[in-house]
Design a protein around this motif. Structure first.
Motif, PDB file in Angstrom:
ATOM      1  N   TYR A   1       0.846  -1.189   0.000  1.00 61.25           N
ATOM      2  CA  TYR A   1       0.000   0.000   0.000  1.00 61.25           C
ATOM      3  C   TYR A   1       0.882   1.239   0.000  1.00 61.25           C
ATOM      4  N   VAL A   2       0.546   2.188  -0.862  1.00 57.91           N
ATOM      5  CA  VAL A   2       1.274   3.454  -0.937  1.00 57.91           C
ATOM      6  C   VAL A   2       0.269   4.593  -0.938  1.00 57.91           C
ATOM      7  N   ASN A   3       0.448   5.525  -0.008  1.00 58.80           N
ATOM      8  CA  ASN A   3      -0.421   6.701   0.081  1.00 58.80           C
ATOM      9  C   ASN A   3       0.438   7.882   0.497  1.00 58.80           C
ATOM     10  N   GLY A   4       0.816   8.711  -0.513  1.00 59.96           N
ATOM     11  CA  GLY A   4       1.678   9.844  -0.215  1.00 59.96           C
ATOM     12  C   GLY A   4       3.041   9.384   0.289  1.00 59.96           C
ATOM     13  N   ASN A   5       3.407   9.840   1.468  1.00 63.16           N
ATOM     14  CA  ASN A   5       4.710   9.513   2.037  1.00 63.16           C
ATOM     15  C   ASN A   5       4.718   8.199   2.807  1.00 63.16           C
ATOM     16  N   PHE A   6       3.554   7.568   2.939  1.00 65.25           N
ATOM     17  CA  PHE A   6       3.449   6.347   3.722  1.00 65.25           C
ATOM     18  C   PHE A   6       3.402   5.122   2.825  1.00 65.25           C
ATOM     19  N   GLY A   7       4.094   4.082   3.225  1.00 67.44           N
ATOM     20  CA  GLY A   7       4.052   2.827   2.498  1.00 67.44           C
ATOM     21  C   GLY A   7       4.008   1.661   3.472  1.00 67.44           C
ATOM     22  N   ALA A   8       3.392   0.565   3.072  1.00 68.59           N
ATOM     23  CA  ALA A   8       3.322  -0.629   3.918  1.00 68.59           C
ATOM     24  C   ALA A   8       3.326  -1.859   3.029  1.00 68.59           C
ATOM     25  N   ALA A   9       3.774  -2.986   3.581  1.00 68.10           N
ATOM     26  CA  ALA A   9       3.817  -4.235   2.823  1.00 68.10           C
ATOM     27  C   ALA A   9       3.553  -5.410   3.748  1.00 68.10           C
ATOM     28  N   PHE A  10       2.896  -6.433   3.191  1.00 68.39           N
ATOM     29  CA  PHE A  10       2.603  -7.648   3.937  1.00 68.39           C
ATOM     30  C   PHE A  10       2.768  -8.852   3.022  1.00 68.39           C
ATOM     31  N   SER A  11       3.393  -9.904   3.532  1.00 65.35           N
ATOM     32  CA  SER A  11       3.509 -11.159   2.791  1.00 65.35           C
ATOM     33  C   SER A  11       3.290 -12.326   3.747  1.00 65.35           C
ATOM     34  N   ALA A  12       2.586 -13.331   3.268  1.00 68.46           N
ATOM     35  CA  ALA A  12       2.431 -14.590   4.001  1.00 68.46           C
ATOM     36  C   ALA A  12       2.679 -15.707   2.997  1.00 68.46           C
TER      37      ALA A  12
ATOM     38  N   LEU B   1       5.764  -8.225   7.723  1.00 66.83           N
ATOM     39  CA  LEU B   1       4.932  -7.035   7.880  1.00 66.83           C
ATOM     40  C   LEU B   1       5.845  -5.855   8.150  1.00 66.83           C
ATOM     41  N   GLY B   2       5.660  -4.774   7.397  1.00 65.96           N
ATOM     42  CA  GLY B   2       6.508  -3.607   7.610  1.00 65.96           C
ATOM     43  C   GLY B   2       5.904  -2.355   7.018  1.00 65.96           C
ATOM     44  N   ALA B   3       6.522  -1.221   7.339  1.00 66.29           N
ATOM     45  CA  ALA B   3       6.039   0.070   6.859  1.00 66.29           C
ATOM     46  C   ALA B   3       7.189   1.042   6.710  1.00 66.29           C
ATOM     47  N   THR B   4       6.964   2.067   5.908  1.00 65.45           N
ATOM     48  CA  THR B   4       7.930   3.148   5.727  1.00 65.45           C
ATOM     49  C   THR B   4       7.200   4.485   5.781  1.00 65.45           C
ATOM     50  N   TYR B   5       7.935   5.521   6.148  1.00 62.05           N
ATOM     51  CA  TYR B   5       7.376   6.871   6.085  1.00 62.05           C
ATOM     52  C   TYR B   5       8.493   7.833   5.703  1.00 62.05           C
ATOM     53  N   ASP B   6       8.224   8.627   4.671  1.00 65.27           N
ATOM     54  CA  ASP B   6       9.209   9.561   4.151  1.00 65.27           C
ATOM     55  C   ASP B   6       8.902  10.975   4.653  1.00 65.27           C
ATOM     56  N   PHE B   7       9.728  11.436   5.586  1.00 68.38           N
ATOM     57  CA  PHE B   7       9.589  12.805   6.098  1.00 68.38           C
ATOM     58  C   PHE B   7      10.345  13.813   5.232  1.00 68.38           C
ATOM     59  N   LYS B   8      10.874  13.355   4.094  1.00 65.03           N
ATOM     60  CA  LYS B   8      11.685  14.142   3.160  1.00 65.03           C
ATOM     61  C   LYS B   8      13.103  14.371   3.688  1.00 65.03           C
ATOM     62  N   VAL B   9      13.240  14.813   4.934  1.00 61.27           N
ATOM     63  CA  VAL B   9      14.585  14.977   5.498  1.00 61.27           C
ATOM     64  C   VAL B   9      15.144  13.641   5.955  1.00 61.27           C
ATOM     65  N   VAL B  10      14.261  12.664   6.164  1.00 67.64           N
ATOM     66  CA  VAL B  10      14.662  11.304   6.513  1.00 67.64           C
ATOM     67  C   VAL B  10      13.511  10.357   6.202  1.00 67.64           C
ATOM     68  N   LYS B  11      13.851   9.182   5.668  1.00 70.85           N
ATOM     69  CA  LYS B  11      12.855   8.148   5.430  1.00 70.85           C
ATOM     70  C   LYS B  11      13.096   7.013   6.415  1.00 70.85           C
ATOM     71  N   LEU B  12      12.039   6.623   7.134  1.00 66.58           N
ATOM     72  CA  LEU B  12      12.149   5.585   8.154  1.00 66.58           C
ATOM     73  C   LEU B  12      11.593   4.254   7.640  1.00 66.58           C
ATOM     74  N   TYR B  13      12.226   3.150   8.051  1.00 64.33           N
ATOM     75  CA  TYR B  13      11.816   1.802   7.658  1.00 64.33           C
ATOM     76  C   TYR B  13      11.697   0.939   8.914  1.00 64.33           C
ATOM     77  N   GLY B  14      10.724   0.051   8.929  1.00 66.01           N
ATOM     78  CA  GLY B  14      10.601  -0.898  10.026  1.00 66.01           C
ATOM     79  C   GLY B  14       9.849  -2.131   9.582  1.00 66.01           C
ATOM     80  N   SER B  15      10.284  -3.309  10.028  1.00 67.21           N
ATOM     81  CA  SER B  15       9.604  -4.539   9.619  1.00 67.21           C
ATOM     82  C   SER B  15       9.844  -5.667  10.612  1.00 67.21           C
ATOM     83  N   VAL B  16       8.982  -6.677  10.533  1.00 65.29           N
ATOM     84  CA  VAL B  16       9.071  -7.882  11.357  1.00 65.29           C
ATOM     85  C   VAL B  16       8.884  -9.085  10.436  1.00 65.29           C
ATOM     86  N   VAL B  17       9.703 -10.120  10.631  1.00 62.25           N
ATOM     87  CA  VAL B  17       9.573 -11.371   9.893  1.00 62.25           C
ATOM     88  C   VAL B  17       9.454 -12.504  10.903  1.00 62.25           C
ATOM     89  N   LYS B  18       8.481 -13.391  10.698  1.00 63.62           N
ATOM     90  CA  LYS B  18       8.238 -14.504  11.609  1.00 63.62           C
ATOM     91  C   LYS B  18       8.119 -15.785  10.794  1.00 63.62           C
TER      92      LYS B  18
END
Length: 343
Positions: free
Chosen positions: A207-218, A237-254
């Motif tokens: 999913y992508v909406n503006g500066n926000f992104g997310a992804a899921f896989s099973a 499962l993870g997500a990203t957010y682009d603040f323009k001055v920095v883009k953050l990433y985070g995810s979990v794999v199980k």
């Protein structure tokens, strides 16, 4: 082996020539394109628990080198026939594939249809779990420098996921993107005699909406696996957010294994910081804990820091330093620099 290699090279050259000819002389309703990426890097590499450090010229780097031919033919009423034939190759030696066991078209080899309903394809296809993972790492889909990818798919880093980044014998349906939401279902026939249920399956969304992104896989992987493991279920499962001055990433794999106790949990965080119009700082850290019956838990920490600079729209250079440590072994480091060019 030499005769096989020469035969594969001739076949590859033949497809390139055919692609060029079709591009030049194809009908208006048919389009064929030759494309790819060439990358190489120099690194002094050492992983925790592995052999002594080695200095090498490697192929790929931030992206594995490949070339491909893809085409479409208009069928009318908005429908198209599509195909893609893509091959990995080794820039350092000129060899085909990522290694000697790869087939000629190791990256993708599929045919199918596309239209308002989405896309339906048949053949050898890139695992969407791997694609989604690339959107959740500042180092993309790098099998050399991305901590998330290393700890998920690379065996020498205790890769948590069973199976390759590419699946054989697959049928994939990809939905049209709706309000920023995309997704796909992939089914890989096991082709095991007397075992119709021995198959791999994946469900994926992004999913992508503006500066926000997310992804899921099973995904459920059943073949090829060896006893006592009968299948592995894996979730991303993870997500990203682009603040323009920095883009953050985070995810979990199980992952959860059936037939044996061999489960993993991976946590990953990263940042991308633009420092100029053409360059950015990249940083990422991943931690995986593996639980096995009768064996002490294994934990692995891998971190990478790098700088990526684009000389042009299609060519960039980069430098990366990685640190790796796992239970029972000391901490080791890898330093490398490389270049990649798309065409």
């Amino acid at each position: 082996m030499k005769k096989r290699h020469n035969k594969m090279m001739k076949l590859g050259v033949g497809f390139i020539a055919a692609g060029a000819a079709l591009t030049a002389f194809g009908q208006e309703t048919t389009q064929v394109q030759l494309y790819g990426l060439v990358g190489a890097y120099v690194a002094k590499s050492e992983r925790s628990g592995g052999p002594a450090a080695v200095t090498q010229l490697g192929h790929g780097g931030l992206t594995t080198s490949y070339w491909g031919v893809r085409g479409t033919e208009a069928l009318g009423s908005g429908y198209k026939a599509i195909f893609a034939l893509e091959s990995f190759f080794q820039t350092d030696t000129g060899g085909m594939g990522r290694n000697a066991t790869d087939p000629l078209f190791s990256r993708n080899a599929y045919v199918g249809f596309e239209g308002g309903f989405g896309k339906l394809t048949f053949g050898r296809q890139t695992n969407p779990t791997y694609v989604n993972m690339g959107t959740l790492s500042p180092f993309g889909v790098s099998v050399v420098f991305s901590p998330l990818v290393l700890q998920s798919f690379i065996g020498t880093y205790n890769g948590a996921l069973v199976g390759d980044t590419v699946w054989n014998n697959t049928i994939q349906y990809t939905m049209p993107r709706i309000a920023g939401l995309g997704g796909s279902v992939m089914y890989g026939l096991g082709e095991v005699a007397g075992g119709p249920g021995t198959a791999n399956i994946g469900l994926h969304a992004n999913y992508v909406n503006g500066n926000f992104g997310a992804a899921f896989s099973a995904q459920r992987f059943r073949t090829p696996v060896t006893a006592p493991l009968t299948q592995q279920d894996a979730y991303l499962l993870g997500a990203t957010y682009d603040f323009k001055v920095v883009k953050l990433y985070g995810s979990v794999v199980k992952t959860d294994a059936s037939g044996t106790t061999n489960d993993t949990r991976t946590y990953d965080v990263g940042v991308r910081i633009p420092v100029s119009k053409s360059g950015a700082l990249l940083a990422e850290w991943a931690h995986t804990k593996r639980t096995r019956a009768g064996v002490p838990d294994n934990e692995r920490h891998t971190g990478s820091v790098g700088y990526d600079y684009f000389l042009s729209k299609r060519t960039d250079v980069y430098a990366v330093y990685s640190r790796d440590r796992q239970t029972g072994f000391g901490s080791t480091g890898t330093i490398g620099m490389g270049v990649r060019h798309t065409f």
